[in-house]
Design an enzyme around this catalytic site. Sequence first.
Site, PDB file in Angstrom:
ATOM      1  N   HIS A   1       0.868  -1.144   0.093  1.00  0.00           N
ATOM      2  CA  HIS A   1       0.085   0.217   0.155  1.00  0.00           C
ATOM      3  C   HIS A   1       0.889   1.253   0.121  1.00  0.00           C
ATOM      4  CE1 HIS A   1      -3.328   2.455   0.745  1.00  0.00           C
ATOM      5  NE2 HIS A   1      -2.798   3.142   1.564  1.00  0.00           N
ATOM      6  N   SER A   2       0.746   2.043  -0.928  1.00  0.00           N
ATOM      7  CA  SER A   2       1.256   3.565  -0.957  1.00  0.00           C
ATOM      8  C   SER A   2       2.633   3.079  -1.552  1.00  0.00           C
ATOM      9  CB  SER A   2       1.015   4.160   0.128  1.00  0.00           C
ATOM     10  OG  SER A   2       1.191   5.604   0.145  1.00  0.00           O
ATOM     11  N   MET A   3       3.631   3.714  -0.242  1.00  0.00           N
ATOM     12  CA  MET A   3       5.075   3.426  -0.629  1.00  0.00           C
ATOM     13  C   MET A   3       5.217   1.766  -0.661  1.00  0.00           C
ATOM     14  SD  MET A   3       8.508   4.137   1.927  1.00  0.00           S
ATOM     15  CE  MET A   3       7.977   2.942   2.860  1.00  0.00           C
TER      16      MET A   3
ATOM     17  N   ALA B   1       3.439  -0.057  -2.081  1.00  0.00           N
ATOM     18  CA  ALA B   1       3.263  -0.589  -3.412  1.00  0.00           C
ATOM     19  C   ALA B   1       4.502  -0.523  -4.378  1.00  0.00           C
ATOM     20  CB  ALA B   1       2.013   0.093  -4.131  1.00  0.00           C
TER      21      ALA B   1
ATOM     22  N   SER C   1      -1.716  -1.021  -4.112  1.00  0.00           N
ATOM     23  CA  SER C   1      -2.583  -0.088  -3.624  1.00  0.00           C
ATOM     24  C   SER C   1      -2.410   1.151  -3.094  1.00  0.00           C
ATOM     25  CB  SER C   1      -3.242  -0.805  -2.237  1.00  0.00           C
ATOM     26  OG  SER C   1      -4.197  -0.041  -1.504  1.00  0.00           O
TER      27      SER C   1
END
Length: 277
Positions: A102-104, A106, A130
């Site tokens: 998720h975010s970083m 990803a 994500s």
Amino acid sequence: MTAHPNASSDVSNPWIRRFAPYGDPSPSRARLVCFPHAGGAASYYFPLSRQLAPTVETWAIQYPGRQDRRKEPLLTSLSDMADAAFEALRPHMRPPYSFFGHSMGALLAFEVAHRFERLGQDGPVQVFVSGRRAPSAGGRERVPPRTDAEVLANIKKLGGTAPSALDDEGLRALILPVIRADYRAVETYVCEAGRTLRCPLTVLVGDNDPMVTVAEAAQWRDHSTGAFALSVYPGSHFYLADQLTDVARGISASLAAAVPARSSARAAEAAPPPAAS
């Protein structure tokens, strides 16, 4: 920032956390390795692990400088983080396994998967990214906030961190250096032009995420030669907290389809050629 009591560290490497199984003790069909967001820790994925058990075994990556690794030096290079996570996971990854970030996280899931595929090892059967714009989305990386006040305002805007933690001076002193190091890692990340994965790629995004538009998320399509899927959920950057059940259901369905496909393909490769007539 304490480690979750139901997570255990791999004895050979502090990067890995394995969550205790819940529910039916039958063997897991697949393993999902989760990569946290900027400022996040492995424990963020404990609720997801409970939703996925027992058919999916959940592992999570623990970055240096947080929770039980808080005394270790922080990393400010996403490439260094990906290299270290890859080396930690490499002895343990046997098919079928998958990645979620998720975010970083990803970007890290994508980079670690690429390292597995580049070395010719069995790569993940699926990668889930994500809450993150695709590296090929174009334009400059959004510049992270600089002052303490700006950093705290940005964290509050995105959610994902309890307001009480941000209001506590002692906790803020622990959180801010971690956030700044992770922001630096993301800000300096450069994706090699044309970098793709061979495995299927599934993108998840909130429909009201201030960090990434649905169109920017959709451009992850350029980063895999395998099957591609885009799932849009109601919510902001941390939509996962409110959509946990639906997200877990989607992951389980994707892996249920991917794991038999990989197993069948490997069995076909290993099968002897037909006898000549």
